[in-house]
Scaffold this active site. Structure first.
Site, PDB file in Angstrom:
ATOM      1  N   CYS A 169       0.850  -1.199   0.000  1.00 52.45           N
ATOM      2  CA  CYS A 169       0.000   0.000   0.000  1.00 52.45           C
ATOM      3  C   CYS A 169       0.887   1.251   0.000  1.00 52.45           C
ATOM      4  CB  CYS A 169      -0.895   0.038   1.233  1.00 52.45           C
ATOM      5  SG  CYS A 169      -1.848  -1.452   1.527  1.00 52.45           S
ATOM      6  N   HIS A 173       1.074   5.205  -1.336  1.00 44.60           N
ATOM      7  CA  HIS A 173       0.355   6.012  -0.343  1.00 44.60           C
ATOM      8  C   HIS A 173       1.142   6.385   0.902  1.00 44.60           C
ATOM      9  CE1 HIS A 173      -3.324   5.814  -2.653  1.00 44.60           C
ATOM     10  NE2 HIS A 173      -3.254   4.504  -2.709  1.00 44.60           N
ATOM     11  N   ARG A 217     -12.885  -0.450  -2.755  1.00 48.18           N
ATOM     12  CA  ARG A 217     -11.675   0.273  -3.131  1.00 48.18           C
ATOM     13  C   ARG A 217     -10.425  -0.524  -2.757  1.00 48.18           C
ATOM     14  NH1 ARG A 217      -8.773   1.168  -5.713  1.00 48.18           N
ATOM     15  NH2 ARG A 217      -7.605   2.971  -6.439  1.00 48.18           N
ATOM     16  N   CYS A 221      -7.467  -1.964  -5.142  1.00 48.18           N
ATOM     17  CA  CYS A 221      -6.054  -1.626  -4.931  1.00 48.18           C
ATOM     18  C   CYS A 221      -5.196  -2.887  -5.048  1.00 48.18           C
ATOM     19  CB  CYS A 221      -5.839  -1.024  -3.537  1.00 48.18           C
ATOM     20  SG  CYS A 221      -6.035   0.770  -3.473  1.00 48.18           S
TER      21      CYS A 221
END
Lengths: 260, 201
Positions: A169, A173, A217, A221
């Site tokens: 992730c 991010h 979502r 991802c």
């Protein structure tokens, strides 16, 4: 409604780069197509269903049976009746089973719609419940040991690199003011970015003509991370939602959002 | 059998079974995913590099382990068998623009892309570029010395040989791109005629 849009504009200055989507937003003004999904979700809440023929009105979303106002903003949270931390999506599946007698292998079999679908019951319920928290402060519960453990797990997963591309992730991010192609990326380790991002889901996706939830979502991802399929309601899903919600705590719920 | 397994995963996932947070992170992760198309659970098992690079950025790293890992990556780089580093820059431009490949919804029989524009500015004519990586516009100004060819090839093959825990994928080492595609991307970066190396307006 107008206040909400002002907040969104402050939250996503990079929208100025999105050209055609900006024009669409201008055309839509204060109208988010998600309003129809909100109404649909409210109807589902009061609809008698399943072998028990019950509505969801007795469902406890953490603030007591039937309390919907502000409930979304405090998820994920620990529930004593299941002895587990739940997100709003799995809590709804739980209520459909316990109150309505509906089989969860059926209700959770297809939680998210495919492109071209009209949207699922779960998506509609989550959208209405998010709207019931519009303007409410994001305040996920962290009092219980299991809630804090879920946050810690979420943080570990956030940085876990795997797959052929070594993506986690964090790849996309953990930095501020970055973008993929023209898409602005929120830094989910940063409070302000996390609040803007987390508080704007569920959101109507213009490119898909559907309302998408936070759970959806996440699994999308992981598709882009080249990982296998994320199981609906899995520990990874709840943990990452907890990580985001806690980083976002103190921000304001603006959902349902309107996104590319 | 497959349905049963799937159901078990689902049941575990949504909370019928006891669900204390496991101390074994890898096991929790394995239990939260299921095979989809070419993306199987095997992909969730970390190699030593991935394991080392999964710490939050503010955590101190062990310098000795880091040095050893970096050297290991450097030693494992495979250079072109024929000694020729540069392919066709126009084919390289296509590889750089394509973001498809290795997702569970991608057809494995079609060639993977490099998705370079997701993170890098390249040809100045392409405005839809990402900013996770540095701009590579005018990369060819660095010339085509043997050192530059080997350096650039190594960055593409396995970026960790120089920059341990870089966000960039290991396009050669992980077989995301094949040797010919890598040569074409090399030409896209280094050929003076390439769109990457045209003057900016």
């Amino acid at each position: 409604m107008i206040t909400r849009w002002c907040l969104l504009w402050l939250a996503f200055p990079a929208w100025a780069d999105e050209g055609v989507f900006d024009q669409y937003r201008d055309l839509m003004g204060d109208d988010n197509p998600a309003i129809f999904v909100i109404d649909e979700g409210e109807e589902f809440w009061y609809q008698s269903q399943g072998p028990s023929g019950a509505t969801l009105e007795a469902c406890d979303l953490g603030l007591g049976a039937g309390v919907t106002r502000g409930a979304y903003a405090q998820f994920p949270r620990y529930f004593a009746d299941t002895d587990r931390v739940m997100d709003i999506e799995t809590r709804l599946i739980h209520c459909m089973e316990t109150l309505q007698g509906r089989d969860r292998t059926v209700t959770a079999a297809k939680p998210y719609s495919l492109r071209g679908d009209f949207g699922t019951e779960l998506e509609a319920l989550v959208t209405w419940l998010a709207a019931e928290s519009e303007g409410v402060v994001i305040a996920p519960e962290q009092g219980h040991l299991k809630e804090r453990a879920m946050y810690a797990l979420g943080e570990e997963i956030f940085f876990y690199r795997a797959g052929p591309h070594d993506f986690s992730c964090a790849t996309c991010h953990e930095q501020s003011d970055k973008r993929i192609r023209l898409q602005q990326l929120p830094n989910l380790t940063d409070h302000h970015d996390a609040a803007d991002a987390y508080g704007s889901w569920p959101a109507y996706r213009m490119s898909q003509g559907l309302v998408r939830t936070m759970g959806w979502r996440l699994q999308d991802c992981f598709r882009q991370q080249r990982w296998p399929g994320l199981t609906f309601g899995s520990e990874v899903s709840i943990a990452l939602q907890t990580y985001m919600a806690v980083n976002a705590a103190g921000g304001i719920m603006t959902a349902p959002g309107l996104k590319r | 059998m497959k349905t049963t397994l799937w159901k078990m995963t689902l049941l575990l996932g949504i909370g019928i079974a006891p669900t204390a947070v496991s101390e074994d992170l890898a096991a929790v992760i394995q239990a939260s995913f299921s095979d989809r198309g070419q993306a199987t659970l095997l992909r969730l098992e970390q190699d030593p590099l991935q394991q080392h690079c999964s710490q939050p950025r503010d955590q101190p790293v062990d310098d000795e382990i880091a040095m050893a890992l970096r050297q290991q990556r450097l030693d494992a780089v495979v250079f072109p068998a024929d000694g020729d580093f540069l392919g066709d820059w126009q084919r390289g431009a296509t590889v750089a623009a394509s973001g498809r490949g290795l997702q569970f919804n991608d057809d494995p029989s079609i060639a993977n892309g490099g998705n370079c524009y997701a993170c890098h500015q390249l040809a100045p004519s392409e405005v839809a570029y990402g900013t996770l990586g540095p701009s590579l516009t005018q990369y060819g100004l660095r010339g085509q010395s043997d050192a530059m060819l080997r350096y650039t090839w190594t960055k593409l093959w396995d970026t960790h040989a120089f920059n341990l825990c870089s966000h960039m994928p290991r396009f050669g080492a992980q077989k995301i791109l094949d040797e010919q595609q890598l040569k074409d991307v090399m030409a896209f970066l280094l050929d003076p005629n390439s769109s990457v190396n045209q003057p900016t307006e």
